[in-house]
Design a protein around this motif. Structure first.
Motif, PDB file in Angstrom:
ATOM      1  N   ARG A  90       0.716   1.181   1.133  1.00 45.03           N
ATOM      2  CA  ARG A  90       0.099  -0.156   1.032  1.00 45.03           C
ATOM      3  C   ARG A  90      -0.369  -0.411  -0.392  1.00 45.03           C
ATOM      4  N   ARG A  91      -1.023   0.568  -1.001  1.00 42.89           N
ATOM      5  CA  ARG A  91      -1.520   0.392  -2.362  1.00 42.89           C
ATOM      6  C   ARG A  91      -0.353   0.076  -3.315  1.00 42.89           C
ATOM      7  N   ILE A  92       0.724   0.843  -3.187  1.00 41.71           N
ATOM      8  CA  ILE A  92       1.867   0.664  -4.084  1.00 41.71           C
ATOM      9  C   ILE A  92       2.540  -0.691  -3.852  1.00 41.71           C
ATOM     10  N   ALA A  93       2.763  -1.060  -2.586  1.00 38.33           N
ATOM     11  CA  ALA A  93       3.436  -2.330  -2.276  1.00 38.33           C
ATOM     12  C   ALA A  93       2.603  -3.527  -2.711  1.00 38.33           C
ATOM     13  N   GLU A  94       1.276  -3.386  -2.681  1.00 38.59           N
ATOM     14  CA  GLU A  94       0.398  -4.483  -3.083  1.00 38.59           C
ATOM     15  C   GLU A  94       0.142  -4.515  -4.571  1.00 38.59           C
ATOM     16  N   GLY A  95       0.710  -3.573  -5.327  1.00 40.46           N
ATOM     17  CA  GLY A  95       0.555  -3.568  -6.776  1.00 40.46           C
ATOM     18  C   GLY A  95      -0.762  -3.016  -7.247  1.00 40.46           C
ATOM     19  N   ARG A  96      -1.443  -2.219  -6.419  1.00 37.50           N
ATOM     20  CA  ARG A  96      -2.748  -1.657  -6.804  1.00 37.50           C
ATOM     21  C   ARG A  96      -2.624  -0.255  -7.382  1.00 37.50           C
ATOM     22  N   ALA A  97      -1.408   0.251  -7.499  1.00 33.91           N
ATOM     23  CA  ALA A  97      -1.192   1.581  -8.094  1.00 33.91           C
ATOM     24  C   ALA A  97      -0.768   1.435  -9.546  1.00 33.91           C
ATOM     25  N   ARG A  98      -1.598   0.784 -10.309  1.00 35.67           N
ATOM     26  CA  ARG A  98      -1.321   0.556 -11.730  1.00 35.67           C
ATOM     27  C   ARG A  98      -2.592   0.780 -12.523  1.00 35.67           C
ATOM     28  N   GLY A  99      -2.402   1.226 -13.749  1.00 38.53           N
ATOM     29  CA  GLY A  99      -3.553   1.376 -14.617  1.00 38.53           C
ATOM     30  C   GLY A  99      -4.346   2.658 -14.365  1.00 38.53           C
ATOM     31  N   HIS A 103      -4.925   9.876 -11.514  1.00 42.11           N
ATOM     32  CA  HIS A 103      -6.017   9.863 -10.532  1.00 42.11           C
ATOM     33  C   HIS A 103      -5.811  10.976  -9.497  1.00 42.11           C
ATOM     34  N   PRO A 104      -6.061  12.214  -9.883  1.00 39.23           N
ATOM     35  CA  PRO A 104      -5.867  13.322  -8.938  1.00 39.23           C
ATOM     36  C   PRO A 104      -6.756  13.227  -7.708  1.00 39.23           C
ATOM     37  N   GLU A 105      -7.901  12.551  -7.835  1.00 35.72           N
ATOM     38  CA  GLU A 105      -8.812  12.428  -6.689  1.00 35.72           C
ATOM     39  C   GLU A 105      -8.238  11.557  -5.575  1.00 35.72           C
ATOM     40  N   LEU A 106      -7.183  10.769  -5.884  1.00 38.07           N
ATOM     41  CA  LEU A 106      -6.586   9.882  -4.894  1.00 38.07           C
ATOM     42  C   LEU A 106      -5.272  10.418  -4.322  1.00 38.07           C
ATOM     43  N   ARG A 107      -4.826  11.579  -4.763  1.00 38.69           N
ATOM     44  CA  ARG A 107      -3.515  12.079  -4.329  1.00 38.69           C
ATOM     45  C   ARG A 107      -3.477  12.408  -2.840  1.00 38.69           C
ATOM     46  N   VAL A 111       7.928   2.269  -9.309  1.00 45.12           N
ATOM     47  CA  VAL A 111       7.993   3.729  -9.179  1.00 45.12           C
ATOM     48  C   VAL A 111       7.317   4.392 -10.368  1.00 45.12           C
ATOM     49  N   LEU A 112       7.617   3.927 -11.567  1.00 40.87           N
ATOM     50  CA  LEU A 112       7.009   4.467 -12.783  1.00 40.87           C
ATOM     51  C   LEU A 112       5.497   4.331 -12.736  1.00 40.87           C
ATOM     52  N   ALA A 113       5.020   3.131 -12.365  1.00 41.44           N
ATOM     53  CA  ALA A 113       3.575   2.890 -12.323  1.00 41.44           C
ATOM     54  C   ALA A 113       2.899   3.768 -11.279  1.00 41.44           C
ATOM     55  N   ALA A 114       3.549   3.954 -10.115  1.00 38.64           N
ATOM     56  CA  ALA A 114       2.961   4.783  -9.053  1.00 38.64           C
ATOM     57  C   ALA A 114       2.845   6.242  -9.497  1.00 38.64           C
ATOM     58  N   LEU A 115       3.895   6.768 -10.116  1.00 37.59           N
ATOM     59  CA  LEU A 115       3.851   8.152 -10.589  1.00 37.59           C
ATOM     60  C   LEU A 115       2.749   8.331 -11.639  1.00 37.59           C
ATOM     61  N   ALA A 116       2.656   7.382 -12.568  1.00 41.04           N
ATOM     62  CA  ALA A 116       1.632   7.463 -13.612  1.00 41.04           C
ATOM     63  C   ALA A 116       0.230   7.320 -13.025  1.00 41.04           C
ATOM     64  N   HIS A 170      14.887  18.787  -7.407  1.00 37.14           N
ATOM     65  CA  HIS A 170      13.913  19.256  -8.387  1.00 37.14           C
ATOM     66  C   HIS A 170      12.523  18.874  -7.874  1.00 37.14           C
ATOM     67  N   VAL A 171      11.691  19.879  -7.657  1.00 37.27           N
ATOM     68  CA  VAL A 171      10.326  19.663  -7.171  1.00 37.27           C
ATOM     69  C   VAL A 171       9.356  20.214  -8.209  1.00 37.27           C
ATOM     70  N   VAL A 172       8.385  19.384  -8.603  1.00 31.71           N
ATOM     71  CA  VAL A 172       7.403  19.767  -9.610  1.00 31.71           C
ATOM     72  C   VAL A 172       6.001  19.607  -9.032  1.00 31.71           C
ATOM     73  N   PRO A 173       5.168  20.648  -9.057  1.00 29.38           N
ATOM     74  CA  PRO A 173       3.785  20.493  -8.585  1.00 29.38           C
ATOM     75  C   PRO A 173       2.962  19.689  -9.576  1.00 29.38           C
ATOM     76  N   TRP A 174       1.921  19.051  -9.084  1.00 25.13           N
ATOM     77  CA  TRP A 174       1.118  18.188  -9.945  1.00 25.13           C
ATOM     78  C   TRP A 174       0.501  18.948 -11.121  1.00 25.13           C
ATOM     79  N   TYR A 175       0.078  20.195 -10.885  1.00 19.19           N
ATOM     80  CA  TYR A 175      -0.606  20.911 -11.967  1.00 19.19           C
ATOM     81  C   TYR A 175       0.319  21.208 -13.144  1.00 19.19           C
ATOM     82  N   ALA A 176       1.642  21.118 -12.922  1.00 18.47           N
ATOM     83  CA  ALA A 176       2.587  21.366 -14.010  1.00 18.47           C
ATOM     84  C   ALA A 176       2.974  20.095 -14.753  1.00 18.47           C
TER      85      ALA A 176
END
Length: 284
Positions: free
Chosen positions: A275-284, A261-265, A251-256, A186-192
């Motif tokens: 690196r961002r995800i492993a260091e815990g910076r992909a939250r909030g 933050h579409p500008e960072l995709r 995984v949940l935090a990274a997806l959210a 199952h593949v979903v584009p970001w705009y959807a």
């Protein structure tokens, strides 16, 4: 967002997710079931030991087969039912089904092992039962053997498909979110995508990506109607956290995070995202 900084639930009800990871809660019924199968395992071992003393070959085979079956059943139930810690750093870069580079959260190899080994054992034992029932003759025995053979055929088809499809994963790329499950893609584009949250399905924690139908959505069911429940909630994308090797909260935090933050995709195709995800910076 919830009070703990995690996305609010989009599922059946707010998920009982813990800060140290995601997993089922203890329950008296599950504990009793585990104790029951532990008892069955000990009984099977007792039969095998007693048969060795009596020099009963068939008893040894029966006891050992039962012990192996119940041991693998306990292993699979432990993966499904019991909380377990998983690393937040189990993040890699990989190509999505459309060829773009993204961040991959793979399925647990141990979860795959317990499931496939248990299915193989059930197929072997079921085949032995079918042969025994057919050899005894009689209408009832033959009808039962045919019914069980059909069930074993479907189970075998499912197992072969799981092995052919390969290890599942959730892959996040600049284009969208791809989930390769046991027997579906199952593949979903970001705009959807409308939202990302936590949910519960049949007592199992899940990640729910609330999405709308789109011309760029891809759905492949490799076993048709005979599949898993994850593919039955379209257009939602549902991931059962018990399969993930990575800490599901990560995984949940990274997806959210990348939904918000579409500008960072664009960095999802670079080493910066893992690196961002492993260091815990992909939250909030």
């Amino acid at each position: 967002m919830g009070a703990d900084g995690m996305p609010a639930g989009l599922g059946d009800r707010e998920a009982p997710w813990r800060v140290d990871g995601v997993g089922p809660r203890w329950s008296p019924l599950r504990l009793l079931a585990l104790l029951f199968f532990v008892g069955m395992l000990l009984c099977a071992l007792g039969i095998a030991v007693s048969a060795v003393g009596d020099r009963d070959g068939s008893g040894v085979v029966l006891g050992v087969a039962g012990a192996v079956l119940f041991a693998h059943l306990l292993g699979f139930l432990a993966v499904v039912w019991l909380p377990r810690r998983r690393s937040a750093r189990h993040v890699t870069s990989a190509r999505t089904p459309d060829g773009t580079v993204g961040v991959r959260f793979g399925y647990s190899r141990w979860a795959y092992y317990w499931m496939t080994a248990l299915l193989v054992l059930c197929l072997a034992i079921g085949a032995a039962v079918v042969l025994a029932a057919a050899a005894q003759g009689g209408t009832a025995g033959r009808v039962g053997a045919v019914g069980l053979a059909v069930l074993l055929g479907l189970t075998g088809w499912f197992l072969v498909t799981v092995l052919r499809v390969g290890a599942g994963a959730v892959t996040v790329s600049p284009a969208g979110i791809a989930h390769r499950g046991l027997v579906h893609l199952h593949v979903v584009p970001w705009y959807a995508v409308h939202g990302v949250g936590a949910g519960v399905r049949a007592g199992t924690p899940v990640i729910v990506v609330d999405a709308a139908p789109s011309p760029d959505t891809v759905v492949r069911r490799y076993t048709g109607w005979f599949g898993t429940a994850d593919a039955r909630e379209l257009p939602r994308l549902v991931v059962r956290t018990l399969w993930l090797a990575t800490d599901p909260a990560t995984v949940l935090a990274a997806l959210a995070f990348y939904h918000a933050h579409p500008e960072l995709r664009g960095e999802l195709a670079t080493p910066e995202a893992p690196r961002r995800i492993a260091e815990g910076r992909a939250r909030g």
